[in-house]
Structure formats: C-alpha cells, structure tokens
Design a protein around this motif. Structure first.
Motif, mmCIF file in Angstrom:
data_model
loop_
_atom_site.group_PDB
_atom_site.id
_atom_site.type_symbol
_atom_site.label_atom_id
_atom_site.label_comp_id
_atom_site.label_asym_id
_atom_site.label_seq_id
_atom_site.Cartn_x
_atom_site.Cartn_y
_atom_site.Cartn_z
ATOM 1 N N ALA A 186 0.821 -1.223 0.000
ATOM 2 C CA ALA A 186 0.000 0.000 0.000
ATOM 3 C C ALA A 186 0.851 1.267 0.000
ATOM 4 C CB ALA A 186 -0.930 0.010 1.195
ATOM 5 N N GLU A 187 1.991 1.197 0.669
ATOM 6 C CA GLU A 187 2.822 2.405 0.777
ATOM 7 C C GLU A 187 3.337 2.863 -0.578
ATOM 8 O OE1 GLU A 187 5.766 1.513 3.661
ATOM 9 O OE2 GLU A 187 4.315 1.497 5.285
ATOM 10 N N LYS A 188 3.530 1.878 -1.461
ATOM 11 C CA LYS A 188 4.041 2.222 -2.795
ATOM 12 C C LYS A 188 2.973 2.940 -3.626
ATOM 13 C CE LYS A 188 7.324 -1.551 -3.301
ATOM 14 N NZ LYS A 188 7.590 -2.787 -4.049
ATOM 15 N N GLY A 189 1.751 2.803 -3.195
ATOM 16 C CA GLY A 189 0.658 3.431 -3.940
ATOM 17 C C GLY A 189 0.060 2.479 -4.948
ATOM 18 N N CYS A 190 -1.245 2.559 -5.071
ATOM 19 C CA CYS A 190 -1.957 1.661 -5.981
ATOM 20 C C CYS A 190 -2.632 2.518 -7.043
ATOM 21 C CB CYS A 190 -2.976 0.855 -5.182
ATOM 22 S SG CYS A 190 -3.689 -0.498 -6.087
ATOM 23 N N LYS A 191 -2.417 2.165 -8.306
ATOM 24 C CA LYS A 191 -2.928 2.998 -9.392
ATOM 25 C C LYS A 191 -4.448 2.941 -9.476
ATOM 26 C CE LYS A 191 1.153 2.376 -12.175
ATOM 27 N NZ LYS A 191 1.696 1.377 -13.088
ATOM 28 N N ASN A 192 -4.950 1.754 -9.253
ATOM 29 C CA ASN A 192 -6.383 1.535 -9.484
ATOM 30 C C ASN A 192 -6.913 0.813 -8.262
ATOM 31 O OD1 ASN A 192 -8.795 1.320 -10.792
ATOM 32 N ND2 ASN A 192 -8.240 -0.535 -11.870
ATOM 33 N N LEU A 194 -7.952 -1.428 -5.845
ATOM 34 C CA LEU A 194 -8.885 -2.507 -5.510
ATOM 35 C C LEU A 194 -10.180 -2.448 -6.304
ATOM 36 C CD1 LEU A 194 -8.362 -2.138 -1.692
ATOM 37 C CD2 LEU A 194 -7.340 -3.889 -3.106
ATOM 38 N N ARG A 195 -10.120 -1.892 -7.519
ATOM 39 C CA ARG A 195 -11.348 -1.798 -8.293
ATOM 40 C C ARG A 195 -11.472 -2.941 -9.288
ATOM 41 N NH1 ARG A 195 -10.379 3.892 -9.433
ATOM 42 N NH2 ARG A 195 -11.151 5.015 -7.616
ATOM 43 N N GLU A 196 -10.334 -3.462 -9.703
ATOM 44 C CA GLU A 196 -10.315 -4.412 -10.795
ATOM 45 C C GLU A 196 -10.885 -5.765 -10.349
ATOM 46 O OE1 GLU A 196 -9.838 -3.742 -13.787
ATOM 47 O OE2 GLU A 196 -10.031 -5.828 -14.372
ATOM 48 N N ILE A 197 -11.808 -6.311 -11.128
ATOM 49 C CA ILE A 197 -12.338 -7.638 -10.792
ATOM 50 C C ILE A 197 -11.544 -8.703 -11.530
ATOM 51 C CG2 ILE A 197 -14.301 -9.179 -11.074
ATOM 52 C CD1 ILE A 197 -16.138 -6.962 -10.479
ATOM 53 N N GLY A 198 -11.296 -8.469 -12.807
ATOM 54 C CA GLY A 198 -10.560 -9.451 -13.594
ATOM 55 C C GLY A 198 -11.449 -10.602 -14.013
ATOM 56 N N GLY A 199 -10.860 -11.526 -14.721
ATOM 57 C CA GLY A 199 -11.621 -12.679 -15.199
ATOM 58 C C GLY A 199 -11.306 -13.918 -14.396
ATOM 59 N N ARG A 200 -11.567 -15.039 -15.014
ATOM 60 C CA ARG A 200 -11.341 -16.331 -14.368
ATOM 61 C C ARG A 200 -9.863 -16.513 -13.976
ATOM 62 N NH1 ARG A 200 -14.872 -20.396 -12.530
ATOM 63 N NH2 ARG A 200 -13.467 -22.052 -11.966
ATOM 64 N N GLU A 201 -8.996 -16.098 -14.888
ATOM 65 C CA GLU A 201 -7.559 -16.282 -14.660
ATOM 66 C C GLU A 201 -7.101 -15.548 -13.407
ATOM 67 O OE1 GLU A 201 -4.690 -15.250 -17.710
ATOM 68 O OE2 GLU A 201 -5.952 -16.334 -19.141
ATOM 69 N N GLU A 202 -7.520 -14.292 -13.323
ATOM 70 C CA GLU A 202 -7.101 -13.471 -12.187
ATOM 71 C C GLU A 202 -7.592 -14.081 -10.881
ATOM 72 O OE1 GLU A 202 -8.042 -12.219 -15.014
ATOM 73 O OE2 GLU A 202 -6.722 -10.551 -15.536
ATOM 74 N N MET A 203 -8.818 -14.613 -10.930
ATOM 75 C CA MET A 203 -9.371 -15.203 -9.707
ATOM 76 C C MET A 203 -8.559 -16.422 -9.293
ATOM 77 S SD MET A 203 -13.202 -16.216 -8.708
ATOM 78 C CE MET A 203 -13.493 -17.517 -9.859
ATOM 79 N N GLU A 204 -8.263 -17.272 -10.275
ATOM 80 C CA GLU A 204 -7.501 -18.479 -9.947
ATOM 81 C C GLU A 204 -6.129 -18.124 -9.397
ATOM 82 O OE1 GLU A 204 -7.643 -20.910 -13.417
ATOM 83 O OE2 GLU A 204 -9.680 -21.575 -12.971
ATOM 84 N N ARG A 205 -5.528 -17.100 -9.981
ATOM 85 C CA ARG A 205 -4.205 -16.687 -9.529
ATOM 86 C C ARG A 205 -4.267 -16.242 -8.064
ATOM 87 N NH1 ARG A 205 -2.380 -12.639 -13.740
ATOM 88 N NH2 ARG A 205 -3.188 -14.179 -15.167
ATOM 89 N N ALA A 206 -5.320 -15.495 -7.739
ATOM 90 C CA ALA A 206 -5.441 -15.007 -6.357
ATOM 91 C C ALA A 206 -5.739 -16.152 -5.399
ATOM 92 C CB ALA A 206 -6.537 -13.961 -6.276
ATOM 93 N N LEU A 207 -6.531 -17.120 -5.862
ATOM 94 C CA LEU A 207 -6.902 -18.213 -4.958
ATOM 95 C C LEU A 207 -5.757 -19.207 -4.768
ATOM 96 C CD1 LEU A 207 -10.558 -18.892 -6.132
ATOM 97 C CD2 LEU A 207 -9.825 -17.817 -4.025
ATOM 98 N N ASN A 233 -3.383 -3.808 -9.917
ATOM 99 C CA ASN A 233 -2.943 -2.493 -10.369
ATOM 100 C C ASN A 233 -3.364 -2.158 -11.774
ATOM 101 O OD1 ASN A 233 -1.638 -0.699 -8.686
ATOM 102 N ND2 ASN A 233 0.019 -2.151 -8.390
ATOM 103 N N ARG A 234 -3.814 -3.175 -12.496
ATOM 104 C CA ARG A 234 -4.129 -2.953 -13.906
ATOM 105 C C ARG A 234 -5.346 -2.025 -14.023
ATOM 106 N NH1 ARG A 234 -5.205 -8.244 -16.147
ATOM 107 N NH2 ARG A 234 -3.150 -8.713 -15.336
ATOM 108 N N PRO A 235 -5.270 -1.048 -14.904
ATOM 109 C CA PRO A 235 -6.439 -0.162 -15.040
ATOM 110 C C PRO A 235 -7.635 -0.895 -15.627
ATOM 111 C CG PRO A 235 -4.790 0.320 -16.711
ATOM 112 C CD PRO A 235 -4.178 -0.680 -15.800
ATOM 113 N N THR A 236 -8.796 -0.483 -15.201
ATOM 114 C CA THR A 236 -10.033 -1.126 -15.668
ATOM 115 C C THR A 236 -10.196 -0.902 -17.168
ATOM 116 O OG1 THR A 236 -10.902 -0.428 -13.557
ATOM 117 C CG2 THR A 236 -12.486 -1.340 -15.114
ATOM 118 N N PRO A 237 -10.430 -1.962 -17.934
ATOM 119 C CA PRO A 237 -10.621 -1.779 -19.371
ATOM 120 C C PRO A 237 -11.924 -1.052 -19.656
ATOM 121 C CG PRO A 237 -11.029 -4.054 -18.745
ATOM 122 C CD PRO A 237 -10.546 -3.358 -17.523
ATOM 123 N N GLU A 238 -11.975 -0.450 -20.825
ATOM 124 C CA GLU A 238 -13.180 0.277 -21.233
ATOM 125 C C GLU A 238 -14.357 -0.685 -21.371
ATOM 126 O OE1 GLU A 238 -13.692 3.661 -21.983
ATOM 127 O OE2 GLU A 238 -11.836 3.846 -20.847
#
Lengths: 383, 319
Positions: A186-192, A194-207, A233-238
């Motif tokens: 958190a100290e480094k700063g977060c660009k986006n 905790l907004r990004e949900i991501g897809g299946r891949e991101e979820m599996e990576r986190a789990l 950190n990835r910005p939310t896609p359009e």
C-alpha cells in the motif's frame, strides 16, 4: 423550497451588466448564437414567453459557468440582431443537436385556448367522449423505449448480491489474500485501488496464493503473489467490467481443498480490513457496515457475517422459515390477520354469502350507502 | 415456560427440605426428582466470556473506523478513525427522548389565540334589565356564556419552549449518531455530496426542450433507480441526505422523488431528523462540523494550568 432561477431571459440579460472574462464572453455569445439559431420562428416566441416565467431547477458545472457568462451585453445585442434578421428571412437553419440517447417528445404544438379561436363554427366540446387524447407526459420515462441503458445505475459491486455460502467463502478468501497483498504494497501506492475484478484467470491466480497462518492469526504470504498485485494495479478496461463467476459446486469443492486454518487469519489491522471490505464489496456486492466491521477480527468472522441471511422484515416470515411452530399439526401461521371473510372462505361459505347479499342488493363488504347503525350511538351513550 | 409450578404439598415440602429429616446429601438429588421445575435453556443467551485476569489491564475501545464512500457508486474511498465518544456512545433512549421533546417544544408555533370577553367587539350595554323579565340575568353580549361571546380561558400566543442542559442536548446528538453508526445506518460520503445528473439531460434541461414535467419525471426515475440500486429507497425505509450547504440537483431531486428520501442542509438538521428514515447519508465535512458543534460535554472553555480540555480529535485519516 428555494429554487435556482432559470437562465435569465434575453431581455434581462440585456439589462444586466457583467464582468465576465473575454474568452468566456465570446464562448457564451457563440453558444447563445447557436441556441437561438436552432429555434424555428414559432418556438422562439413560445420559449421566450415560458423562459421568463419558469425557473431552472437542475444545474451542471458547465451550465453554471455558461449561465454566468451569458450575462453579456454587447455580444447578446449583436446576436439578437442576427436572430431578428434570420427570423425575417425565414431561413431554415439545421437545429443544434444535443448528443443524447434519450427519446423525448419533439415538435410539441400548443393548441390555442378556446377564447382565442376566431372560427365562428367552433363549438367547444361538452364531454370528453370521442376527443383525441393529448398530453400526459407523466409516465413518459416509464416506457423502456424512451429510457436508455446508459442511465441505469451502476454501483461499485455487482448488480446482484452473491448469496451462495460456498461462493461467498471462496470470494472471501480471494478478498483476504488481495487485502493482505494490498497492505504489503500500500505504501508504494496503488494505481487503481482494488477496483479491478478481472476474469477467471485473475481469480484463480489469487486463490492459488498460499498463506501461512501463525497461532496469533498473523498471515505470511508465500511466493506467487506478485502477479496478483499486478492484476490489482491494472487499469479497468473500457466498457463492461469482466466478472469472474464460479459455480456453487466448484466453490464447495475448492473451499474443501483448503486448510481450514486460513479462516483464522487476523483482520485486526485497519488497513487490511478496509482493503478486504472493499474487495468484498466489489466482488460480492455486500456492504459490511463499519459498526459491524470493527467487531470482525478474523476471516471466519467475515464469512459468518456475509453468510448470515438478512433479518426477516415480518414476524410471520421469521416463523415460516425457522420456527418449529410450522411443523405442529394444530398450528397454522398466517402472514396477516385472519378476518371474518377469511374464515368464511376457509369453510367455503363466502361465495354463497356474496350471492345471497347480491340477490338482496345489499353491500358485500362494508355498509354501502346505509351508513353506520343508528342504534350504535344510543348504545354507546353518545346521544 | 410451563411446568414451573409445584405440583403438590409434599413436593413443595421436599423442595424446601422441610420434610422428614434428611441429610444434605440426600436432599440434593431433589432437583432430579422435580425435573419439571428445570427450565429448558433453549431461550437463554450464552453468557459472554467476561471474566478477565487482574494482570491484563482493561483497555476500553478508544476509536472506531469510519469508511468514507463515494456517492452514488458507494465505493469505499478512505478510512478514518473516530473517537468512541463521538460515534460509539451507548444508546440512551432517555436522553434521545429529552432531546426530541425539547426540539418539539421549541418548534411549537404557539400562535393560537382567542378573544376574551374584553376583546370581543361590541357594546358593553346590559342586554336587558336585571329583574322582571322572567329571563336569566344577563350582563353584556360578550359574556362567555353567550354565543359570540368571549372565551373564558382560551389560548393566547405564548412560548412553549422548554429547557435542556446544553451538555445533555449535545450528548443526544452524538448518541443519535452512535445509534445509527452501530446499526450500520450512518453512511459518510466524500465532500461535495451531489446528485450526478447525466450531461445530456442537463443540456436538454438547459435548452428548455423538455419542460418541467418531463424534467422532473426524468429526475424522479433517475433518483429512484439509484436508490433502488443502493437499497436505500422506499422499501428500505427512505434516506436522509445531509450536506453542508444547498446542492441544487440533490435537493431538487429529493424533493421531486420525495418518497425515496429527503435532503437537508446541516443547519436544518436536528436530533429528530437523525432518528427518522432508514439511514443517514452525510458528507464528511458536515459530520465533522456537526460533531464539532455538539461536543460541549467533551471540551472546556476554561483554562487550567495553561491548557484546556479540547476533546478527542475529529476523525483521523488512516487510509
């Protein structure tokens, strides 16, 4: 109720002097010019009448600056002259289009008042029968064809709350892991943040991130959590955000495969707890209120809070769902008071009562035209 | 619970251990004999583990977290910590009652007025002579006994306001806020709480092509959608928005869609408003100002040894 005055009419704009800056002035004049140019001769007349009396009730930041800038004397006068010239020439100028996906009634024509009609053959109708229906814009926006999807409400979480316990548990784990990672960086700063949900891949990576839990609940993240930080950190896609959905069966299986010790992860750190709560809201749609949140200190507590069904609003609902009263043979639960009519209906006598009453032309419910019993006031000692 | 009574005399005697001489040891199993006297524990709440060792000191909660949300997306934007003396006071219904009654009394207009016999217009001539008419003796026409006469003990304009100690009233404000906080019904938003009406609608409204009916219809539906999405609307008990000053779109929007909630400026809010509707949505600076104005029991104007009691800080940003 105080109201914001509508844009001052052109006449009042003329009379008022202003100290608007030069660029604002020219911009305003330009806009006004375009605005005037859009009107057909007839509507100009109408609008100048209505504008003077009505009030502007909704403001935008841009329009506010516009309205102040519009009080320009010299430019307005010039524009007015041009308008007069246009009106005399009767030229058809393409109307200025406001980019909108709303459908609103255009070309409204006001019928003349009956007193203004000069036609000697005109006789005002005395009944509404056979007349054309006009007006009635009260429910205009209720028609889905007039409304647009871009005006739908979009909240921070998904539109539908997640209610399945197993799915909630899996998403809680994801939120906790991501919260822990967030706290770490958190100290480094977060660009986006905790907004990004991501897809299946991101979820599996986190789990897949493994967590070591000490006796006191302190969690240590094992390797492979850096990609998760990158995902966060990835910005939310359009466009529409990607959502990762997991079936209850999969979630159940997944939850069983974990060491239940993860639920003892401590959430005492306020930053972690905030991050976890924010992730929970984003992923599940559950808003955990502060008053509840500060009493939750472990992941297990959070899961329990999310799983707990909302409190039933009526006593009857509560009894119907979990009371042993329902299973008793001599007890019945009703959602409302059992009225005399209900009792008649239960024994199948109501239809006959209605028939008999109608045959005698007596009111079915209530007293009809007969009023209350005259004797009542004597009995009550009021007369 | 049924079966708490005592069935007969012998059982009663046994329960009192007044029967045949028995040792303590023999009397003890009486409990099992009168099993109907025992109560099912199903309704009893489990006792919390409140026993604590002498060695670990009692450290009461000093601060509570407050999440600052954005409106209308309700995204948590930051976290603050507020003193428990501001937002986590115990519920004191009596103090809330005092405050609401105090406000009610203060708001009474007290303008009811009626005329006494001396204020009713007309001549004060005696209606007819005292004796000899066979009728009841009468004074003037303004007598309260006569129709059109004055009112004997009628209302006169007066001030109904009662008094309440400032410190008690201020405590009531924070108690009301604490009550809301604990129930999860206090939502603090970022500063500049305003209804974000879509740009194209604002342009249309600006150009005047819609007319009041369509404009208000649009805003009504727009507000209803937001409130339904947030579960803040009519089925969820309405919502009170509190802002520091007048916000045109929010205030007009809530006036148009009044069944969904209402909007108040900070200066128009009182304790009763905080206790009404399903939830309170307040912008951060308004909350700060509100608590700052109502903490007379925590701060002191009196300097003692060069310092004065300043009370707990008003919200510290954590995240």
């Amino acid at each position: 109720m105080r109201r914001i005055p509508r844009i001052p009419s052109v006449a009042s704009a003329l009379s008022s002097s202003s100290t608007a800056s030069a660029p604002a002035r020219s911009a305003a004049a330009c806009l006004l010019k375009r605005d005037i140019a859009t009107r057909s001769p007839r509507t100009t007349q109408l609008r100048s009448q209505t504008c003077a009396h009505s009030q502007r009730r909704y403001l935008s930041v841009s329009s506010r600056s516009l309205s102040t800038a519009q009080q320009v004397d010299t430019d307005v006068a010039r524009v007015l002259e041009e308008e007069a010239a246009v009106l005399q020439a009767g030229a058809q100028i393409p109307s200025r289009e406001i980019q909108t996906d709303l459908v609103y009634p255009r070309g409204v024509v006001e019928a003349p008042r009956s007193t203004d009609v000069t036609d000697p053959e005109y006789t005002p109708a005395e009944t509404a029968e056979g007349l054309e229906e006009v007006g009635g814009l009260a429910n205009w926006w209720e028609d889905p064809e007039h409304w647009s999807a871009s005006k739908e409400y979009v909240g921070f979480g998904p539109q539908e709350k997640v209610t399945d316990p197993a799915v909630l548990e899996v998403l809680t784990r994801r939120a906790v892991v991501e919260g822990l990672i967030y706290t770490r960086y958190a100290e480094k700063g977060c660009k986006n943040p905790l907004r990004e949900i991501g897809g299946r891949e991101e979820m599996e990576r986190a789990l897949k991130v493994e967590v070591d839990v000490a006796e006191d609940g302190t969690a240590t993240l094992k390797k492979s959590f850096k990609p998760v930080w990158a995902d966060l950190n990835r910005p939310t896609p359009e466009g529409k955000p990607v959502t990762a959905e997991i079936s209850p069966a999969d979630a159940q299986q997944l939850a069983k495969s974990w060491d239940p010790k993860w639920k003892t992860i401590s959430l005492r750190d306020p930053v972690t707890k905030f991050a976890v709560a924010k992730r929970i809201q984003r992923l599940t749609g559950h808003v955990v209120p502060d008053g509840k949140l500060f009493g939750i200190n472990t992941a297990a507590g959070l899961v329990a809070q999310l799983i707990k069904p909302p409190k039933p609003k009526k006593l009857a609902e509560e009894i119907a769902t979990k009371s042993e009263l329902v299973s008793l043979p001599n007890v019945r639960v009703f959602p409302r008071r059992v009225t005399p009519v209900d009792k008649e209906k239960m024994v199948g006598r109501w239809k006959i009562i209605v028939q008999e009453l109608e045959k005698r032309e007596l009111p079915v419910v209530g007293t009809g035209n007969y009023g209350k019993a005259v004797e009542k006031k004597w009995i009550l000692g009021k007369a | 619970m049924a079966g708490k009574g005592i069935r007969n005399l012998s059982e009663a005697m046994r329960a009192l251990s007044l029967g045949a001489p028995q040792t303590c040891r023999t009397t003890l199993p009486v409990r099992t004999a009168s099993s109907i006297c025992t109560r099912s524990m199903a309704t009893e709440a489990p006792l919390p583990n409140i026993t604590r060792s002498v060695t670990d000191a009692w450290q009461p909660l000093a601060t509570v977290p407050v999440t600052i949300y954005s409106f209308p997306s309700l995204e948590p934007r930051s976290l603050e910590s507020w003193s428990t003396k501001h937002l986590h006071l115990p519920l004191r219904r009596d103090i809330l009652h005092l405050a609401v009654i105090y406000e009610g009394d203060k708001t009474r207009q007290g303008t009811a007025s009626s005329k006494t016999r001396y204020e009713v217009h007309g001549s004060h001539r005696k209606l007819y002579r005292q004796k000899g008419t066979g009728r009841a003796r009468r004074g003037d026409k303004q007598s309260p006994l006569l129709r059109g006469g004055g009112k004997s003990f009628g209302p006169k304009p007066r001030d109904f306001s009662t008094k309440l100690n400032r410190k008690v009233y201020d405590l009531a404000w924070r108690t009301a806020l604490s009550y809301r906080y604990r129930r999860g019904e206090l939502i603090v938003t970022e500063d500049g709480l305003e209804l974000p009406l879509p740009d194209d609608f604002l342009q249309l409204a600006e150009s005047g092509v819609l007319g009041t009916e369509l404009e208000d219809g649009f805003v009504r539906k727009y507000v209803r959608q937001i409130m339904t999405g947030l579960e803040w609307g009519k089925p969820n008990g309405r919502t009170t928005f509190i802002t520091g000053d007048h916000r045109p779109n929010l205030f007009t929007g809530m006036e148009v869609a009044g069944e969904e909630g209402r909007a108040l400026e900070l200066e128009d809010v009182d304790v009763k408003d905080l206790l009404e509707t399903g939830r309170i949505v307040i912008e951060r600076s308004a909350l700060k100002e509100m608590i700052k104005e109502h903490q007379s029991d925590l701060v002191s104007k009196v300097m003692v040894n060069g310092t004065r009691q300043k009370g707990p800080s008003l919200g510290q940003v954590i995240v």
